[in-house]
Motif scaffolding. Structure first.
Motif, PDB file in Angstrom:
ATOM      1  N   LEU A 584       6.456   8.658 -17.697  1.00  0.00           N
ATOM      2  CA  LEU A 584       7.383   7.810 -16.959  1.00  0.00           C
ATOM      3  C   LEU A 584       7.767   8.495 -15.661  1.00  0.00           C
ATOM      4  O   LEU A 584       7.811   9.729 -15.582  1.00  0.00           O
ATOM      5  CB  LEU A 584       8.640   7.530 -17.784  1.00  0.00           C
ATOM      6  CG  LEU A 584       8.447   7.106 -19.249  1.00  0.00           C
ATOM      7  CD1 LEU A 584       9.792   6.960 -19.932  1.00  0.00           C
ATOM      8  CD2 LEU A 584       7.682   5.798 -19.320  1.00  0.00           C
ATOM      9  N   GLN A 585       8.072   7.686 -14.656  1.00  0.00           N
ATOM     10  CA  GLN A 585       8.471   8.250 -13.364  1.00  0.00           C
ATOM     11  C   GLN A 585       9.539   7.374 -12.736  1.00  0.00           C
ATOM     12  O   GLN A 585       9.416   6.155 -12.689  1.00  0.00           O
ATOM     13  CB  GLN A 585       7.275   8.361 -12.414  1.00  0.00           C
ATOM     14  CG  GLN A 585       7.614   9.063 -11.104  1.00  0.00           C
ATOM     15  CD  GLN A 585       6.386   9.245 -10.224  1.00  0.00           C
ATOM     16  OE1 GLN A 585       5.353   8.658 -10.478  1.00  0.00           O
ATOM     17  NE2 GLN A 585       6.512  10.077  -9.221  1.00  0.00           N
ATOM     18  N   VAL A 586      10.624   8.028 -12.282  1.00  0.00           N
ATOM     19  CA  VAL A 586      11.697   7.345 -11.565  1.00  0.00           C
ATOM     20  C   VAL A 586      11.815   8.008 -10.204  1.00  0.00           C
ATOM     21  O   VAL A 586      11.997   9.228 -10.120  1.00  0.00           O
ATOM     22  CB  VAL A 586      13.035   7.426 -12.323  1.00  0.00           C
ATOM     23  CG1 VAL A 586      14.126   6.717 -11.532  1.00  0.00           C
ATOM     24  CG2 VAL A 586      12.910   6.815 -13.708  1.00  0.00           C
ATOM     25  N   ALA A 587      11.699   7.211  -9.137  1.00  0.00           N
ATOM     26  CA  ALA A 587      11.728   7.771  -7.783  1.00  0.00           C
ATOM     27  C   ALA A 587      12.645   6.933  -6.906  1.00  0.00           C
ATOM     28  O   ALA A 587      12.621   5.701  -6.958  1.00  0.00           O
ATOM     29  CB  ALA A 587      10.327   7.822  -7.192  1.00  0.00           C
ATOM     30  N   LEU A 588      13.453   7.618  -6.099  1.00  0.00           N
ATOM     31  CA  LEU A 588      14.321   6.964  -5.114  1.00  0.00           C
ATOM     32  C   LEU A 588      13.853   7.404  -3.738  1.00  0.00           C
ATOM     33  O   LEU A 588      13.836   8.604  -3.432  1.00  0.00           O
ATOM     34  CB  LEU A 588      15.782   7.360  -5.342  1.00  0.00           C
ATOM     35  CG  LEU A 588      16.783   6.877  -4.262  1.00  0.00           C
ATOM     36  CD1 LEU A 588      16.813   5.358  -4.173  1.00  0.00           C
ATOM     37  CD2 LEU A 588      18.181   7.437  -4.541  1.00  0.00           C
ATOM     38  N   THR A 589      13.451   6.427  -2.915  1.00  0.00           N
ATOM     39  CA  THR A 589      12.988   6.725  -1.550  1.00  0.00           C
ATOM     40  C   THR A 589      13.769   5.875  -0.557  1.00  0.00           C
ATOM     41  O   THR A 589      14.329   4.824  -0.906  1.00  0.00           O
ATOM     42  CB  THR A 589      11.486   6.430  -1.398  1.00  0.00           C
ATOM     43  OG1 THR A 589      11.237   5.068  -1.750  1.00  0.00           O
ATOM     44  CG2 THR A 589      10.659   7.339  -2.301  1.00  0.00           C
ATOM     45  N   ILE A 590      13.788   6.344   0.689  1.00  0.00           N
ATOM     46  CA  ILE A 590      14.533   5.660   1.758  1.00  0.00           C
ATOM     47  C   ILE A 590      13.597   5.452   2.944  1.00  0.00           C
ATOM     48  O   ILE A 590      12.922   6.402   3.382  1.00  0.00           O
ATOM     49  CB  ILE A 590      15.761   6.481   2.203  1.00  0.00           C
ATOM     50  CG1 ILE A 590      16.732   6.670   1.029  1.00  0.00           C
ATOM     51  CG2 ILE A 590      16.457   5.793   3.373  1.00  0.00           C
ATOM     52  CD1 ILE A 590      17.877   7.597   1.346  1.00  0.00           C
ATOM     53  N   HIS A 591      13.534   4.215   3.460  1.00  0.00           N
ATOM     54  CA  HIS A 591      12.741   3.935   4.664  1.00  0.00           C
ATOM     55  C   HIS A 591      13.190   2.606   5.257  1.00  0.00           C
ATOM     56  O   HIS A 591      13.505   1.652   4.536  1.00  0.00           O
ATOM     57  CB  HIS A 591      11.243   3.894   4.349  1.00  0.00           C
ATOM     58  CG  HIS A 591      10.883   3.016   3.189  1.00  0.00           C
ATOM     59  ND1 HIS A 591      10.742   1.668   3.276  1.00  0.00           N
ATOM     60  CD2 HIS A 591      10.663   3.343   1.890  1.00  0.00           C
ATOM     61  CE1 HIS A 591      10.428   1.173   2.106  1.00  0.00           C
ATOM     62  NE2 HIS A 591      10.376   2.161   1.235  1.00  0.00           N
ATOM     63  N   ASP A 592      13.238   2.561   6.589  1.00  0.00           N
ATOM     64  CA  ASP A 592      13.587   1.358   7.354  1.00  0.00           C
ATOM     65  C   ASP A 592      14.920   0.759   6.922  1.00  0.00           C
ATOM     66  O   ASP A 592      15.061  -0.459   6.781  1.00  0.00           O
ATOM     67  CB  ASP A 592      12.487   0.297   7.219  1.00  0.00           C
ATOM     68  CG  ASP A 592      11.169   0.749   7.810  1.00  0.00           C
ATOM     69  OD1 ASP A 592      11.200   1.579   8.737  1.00  0.00           O
ATOM     70  OD2 ASP A 592      10.115   0.276   7.335  1.00  0.00           O
ATOM     71  N   GLY A 593      15.916   1.618   6.684  1.00  0.00           N
ATOM     72  CA  GLY A 593      17.245   1.120   6.355  1.00  0.00           C
ATOM     73  C   GLY A 593      17.371   0.539   4.968  1.00  0.00           C
ATOM     74  O   GLY A 593      18.347  -0.164   4.680  1.00  0.00           O
ATOM     75  N   GLN A 594      16.397   0.811   4.106  1.00  0.00           N
ATOM     76  CA  GLN A 594      16.438   0.317   2.744  1.00  0.00           C
ATOM     77  C   GLN A 594      16.152   1.452   1.768  1.00  0.00           C
ATOM     78  O   GLN A 594      15.425   2.409   2.097  1.00  0.00           O
ATOM     79  CB  GLN A 594      15.407  -0.798   2.521  1.00  0.00           C
ATOM     80  CG  GLN A 594      15.808  -2.146   3.097  1.00  0.00           C
ATOM     81  CD  GLN A 594      14.885  -3.246   2.603  1.00  0.00           C
ATOM     82  OE1 GLN A 594      13.705  -3.034   2.373  1.00  0.00           O
ATOM     83  NE2 GLN A 594      15.437  -4.436   2.435  1.00  0.00           N
ATOM     84  N   ALA A 595      16.738   1.322   0.579  1.00  0.00           N
ATOM     85  CA  ALA A 595      16.451   2.254  -0.506  1.00  0.00           C
ATOM     86  C   ALA A 595      15.565   1.559  -1.514  1.00  0.00           C
ATOM     87  O   ALA A 595      15.745   0.370  -1.791  1.00  0.00           O
ATOM     88  CB  ALA A 595      17.739   2.726  -1.170  1.00  0.00           C
ATOM     89  N   GLU A 596      14.603   2.298  -2.043  1.00  0.00           N
ATOM     90  CA  GLU A 596      13.716   1.734  -3.049  1.00  0.00           C
ATOM     91  C   GLU A 596      13.766   2.592  -4.300  1.00  0.00           C
ATOM     92  O   GLU A 596      13.508   3.797  -4.251  1.00  0.00           O
ATOM     93  CB  GLU A 596      12.280   1.647  -2.534  1.00  0.00           C
ATOM     94  CG  GLU A 596      11.311   1.079  -3.566  1.00  0.00           C
ATOM     95  CD  GLU A 596       9.879   1.044  -3.071  1.00  0.00           C
ATOM     96  OE1 GLU A 596       9.546   0.096  -2.332  1.00  0.00           O
ATOM     97  OE2 GLU A 596       9.106   1.967  -3.416  1.00  0.00           O
ATOM     98  N   VAL A 597      14.098   1.941  -5.400  1.00  0.00           N
ATOM     99  CA  VAL A 597      14.084   2.601  -6.704  1.00  0.00           C
ATOM    100  C   VAL A 597      12.845   2.104  -7.429  1.00  0.00           C
ATOM    101  O   VAL A 597      12.725   0.907  -7.716  1.00  0.00           O
ATOM    102  CB  VAL A 597      15.351   2.275  -7.519  1.00  0.00           C
ATOM    103  CG1 VAL A 597      15.282   2.972  -8.878  1.00  0.00           C
ATOM    104  CG2 VAL A 597      16.600   2.704  -6.755  1.00  0.00           C
ATOM    105  N   ALA A 598      11.913   3.026  -7.725  1.00  0.00           N
ATOM    106  CA  ALA A 598      10.675   2.673  -8.398  1.00  0.00           C
ATOM    107  C   ALA A 598      10.669   3.291  -9.783  1.00  0.00           C
ATOM    108  O   ALA A 598      10.863   4.500  -9.930  1.00  0.00           O
ATOM    109  CB  ALA A 598       9.471   3.146  -7.588  1.00  0.00           C
TER     110      ALA A 598
END
Length: 672
Positions: A584-598
């Motif tokens: 399993l993998q949980v990743a939080l990234t930030i780009h172009d004024g948005q946060a993405e939780v995958a």
């Protein structure tokens, strides 16, 4: 230059020399002029072939002019006039052809203007040379010599040059009998007119005959008729016959006036014949084009089988009916021609259209209002009395002066289309009613589920409380079998209570019944808290978990508890649907004024055809059902609704047997 071109060139040189000698020897012996020298033939040397070069041809023209004129006039006079002839040939050629060594076209008004203007310019050049030559050499009267060579050159250019131009060929309008009559009249009347010496006015009787030929015969045949008349005129005048001969002895005028009068007659004839030839050719070409366009339009009109096209004159009487109109209206063209179209519409239809347009209920008023107004629906009455609905356009037909010469109506039968539209409207209304009923059923169902959930929550909570007391021995010690039954009852009650909580939560989210606590939260802490909640379950499984969080804060405006619930739901599902040994993998990234939780796993995946239904209430994938993995089918619906309430999006990428990735994108708070 090809052998054929050389032959034409050599023949034209010989003709120029021959006619040049004849002109000089035919001039009055007591005069100073040179007769009607063949200036047009000399100019044609520049038009019939591209070689020799232009300077060489001009030198040849000078040599011919000098040589022929010198046989009957002093060499000094021959030299001066030869220079003028050479200049006039070059000037006329430049104006007429634009400097191109080829036969020029002579078909349009502009080309006619160049033909006449070039002839006049060339004649002026040779006329000036005659005046100068006379002044320098003392030969003859300067003005009379200048006028004589000017007129003779202009006559030659106007009469002969069209033969070397590209006229618009046409067979002529006259039948063979009429053409034969023209030739008979020309070859008989011309000698008679020029043989009589005492009736000068009769010579002008030839001009109507030439005009008749120009209007009714072919282009080159008309030029040939002009040549015949001029041939007789020059030959008989040279032999001292006709109204222009021996003017010195008969009228006491200078001898050179003979050539001047003959030249003026030739000019008159040429200026009548050549423009008429061009006009007739232009009219015949226009008529041919009009006929071709008419045939094309007629073919288009006749080929429009599904369209009724009706044309009328300015008084509204039918002049055109296409097969489409016959087919759609049931009338033959013969039955409609010469009548108005009022009988094609009932009085009721006219009155209804008049009310729609706001005009008097009269056919002409309605028609006048519809002119140029574009398509409109109009009932038509067929011959069999059946009323059909047409989409009709009515437009005026105008000539080039803007005068209305008629009207044209185009229409197509739209009865079936309107009926289909009516049925479609009815079907849409029925569908809207069905949707409204379904929405009402859905609302009642949601209200029922919410009500039942509320009603069930209290007794189930009570049951859980009593099972805990039984497990703790409050009511006495339980046997092993009794304790096992109580624990099973407690576990199933907990599952049922969780399901009820999910239903109530989803219902409140959809109805905006939950007041989110919108505060600035750090998504790193939200993800970490969600992972911590799922960690105990993860410890009981042989799964590997990777968590990747950024170093910088990820500020988001939202409800922390609800956002944690999203992470818990997604990661819990990943744990649930991933077999032992998975990752399993949980990743939080930030780009172009948005946060993405995958949230990614290597679990059983989701079939592609089922992914569109993934966020629907109570939906469970076929793989989960086949492997008997428990679940209510509400978790993803709740998570998806929470994300949307926060202005974000949730997407899924999955492949059966390979795993799944859920991506949650949320807007971040940016510093202004």
């Amino acid at each position: 230059m090809a052998a054929r071109s050389w032959g034409w060139f050599a023949g034209l040189v010989a003709l120029t020399v021959g006619f040049g000698l004849a002109a000089v020897y035919g001039a009055p012996a007591t005069g100073a002029a040179i007769g009607i020298w063949p200036a047009a033939l000399a100019t044609a040397l520049l038009m019939i072939a591209p070689k020799p070069s232009t300077p060489v041809v001009l030198l040849l023209i000078f040599a011919i002019a000098f040589g022929t004129i010198a046989t009957g006039r002093p060499e000094s006079v021959a030299f001066g006039i030869a220079v003028g002839m050479t200049v006039q040939c070059w000037a006329f050629w430049r104006v007429l052809t634009g400097g191109v060594r080829d036969r020029p076209p002579l078909r349009t008004n502009a080309e006619l203007g160049r033909y006449i203007g070039g002839s006049a310019l060339g004649a002026l050049c040779v006329g000036v040379s005659g005046v100068v030559t006379s002044l320098v050499t003392g030969w003859g009267d300067p003005l009379l010599l200048g006028l004589s060579v000017l007129a003779s050159s202009l006559a030659s250019n106007l009469a002969v040059t069209p033969f070397f131009c590209r006229l618009r060929p046409h067979p002529g309008l006259a039948p063979p009998v009429e053409r034969a009559a023209q030739w008979v009249l020309i070859v008989t009347l011309t000698p008679v007119v020029f043989y009589l010496d005492d009736f000068p006015s009769l010579v002008f009787a030839l001009i109507p005959v030439l005009a008749w030929g120009a209007l009714r015969s072919g282009a080159y045949e008309s030029i040939a008729q002009l040549f015949v008349v001029l041939g007789f005129a020059i030959a008989l005048t040279t032999r001292d016959h006709g109204p222009f001969a021996e003017v010195d002895s008969r009228f006491g005028l200078p001898a050179d006036v003979q050539g001047l009068l003959l030249s003026l007659f030739i000019i008159d004839c040429a200026l009548v014949v050549v423009p008429f030839v061009l006009i007739v050719g232009d009219q015949l070409e226009n008529a041919r084009q009009v006929a071709a366009e008419r045939d094309m339009v007629q073919n288009i009109v006749n080929g429009a089988g599904g369209v009724a096209i009706i044309g009328t004159d300015a008084h509204g009487l039918v002049t055109l009916v296409n097969p489409g109109a016959e087919q759609l209206l049931g009338y033959s063209a013969e039955e409609m021609l010469g009548r108005t179209t009022e009988y094609l519409h009932s009085d009721e239809a006219i009155a209804e259209k008049a009310r729609e347009l706001g005009v008097q209920p009269e056919f002409r008023e309605v028609a006048r209002t519809l002119l140029g107004a574009g398509p409109t629906d109009m009932p038509f009455v067929r011959k069999d009395g059946v009323v059909r609905s047409h989409s009709m356009s009515l437009d005026p037909i105008e000539d080039d002066r803007g005068q209305v010469t008629g009207y044209v109506s185009t229409s197509e039968d739209i009865t079936e289309r309107k009926e289909a539209e009516r049925r479609l409207v009815e079907a849409l209304a029925t569908e809207r009613e069905a949707v409204a009923r379904l929405q009402e059923v859905d609302r009642v169902k949601d209200a029922f589920v919410s009500s039942v959930s509320h009603e069930l929550r209290t007794p189930i909570t009570s049951i859980l409380g009593y099972t805990e007391m039984l497990e703790d021995g409050v009511y006495g010690q339980l046997s092993h079998e009794q304790l096992d039954a109580v624990q099973r009852l407690s576990a199933n009650s907990s599952r049922l209570l969780s399901l009820i909580d999910d239903l109530l939560t989803l219902s409140r989210i959809q109805e905006d019944g939950i007041g989110f606590a919108h505060k600035v939260v750090d998504l790193r802490k939200v993800v970490a808290a969600g992972v911590a909640v799922v960690a105990p379950t993860l410890e009981r499984r042989e799964l590997e978990l990777d968590v990747d969080l950024p170093e910088d804060p990820a500020p988001c405006l939202g409800d922390r508890d609800m956002l944690e619930r999203v992470v818990i739901n997604l990661l819990g599902n990943a744990v649930k649907f991933t077999p032992e040994g998975g990752r399993l993998q949980v990743a939080l990234t930030i780009h172009d004024g948005q946060a993405e939780v995958a949230v990614a796993d290597t679990g059983i995946g989701i079939p592609a055809e089922e992914q569109d239904q993934l966020f629907s209430r109570f939906f469970r994938s076929s793989l989960a059902q086949q492997q008997a993995i428990p679940g209510s089918g509400l978790g993803l619906s709740i998570a998806h609704a929470i994300v949307e309430k926060h202005g974000g999006t949730m997407t899924v990428e999955s492949e059966e047997g390979e795993g799944t990735v859920f991506r949650v994108r949320l807007p971040l708070i940016t510093a202004d």
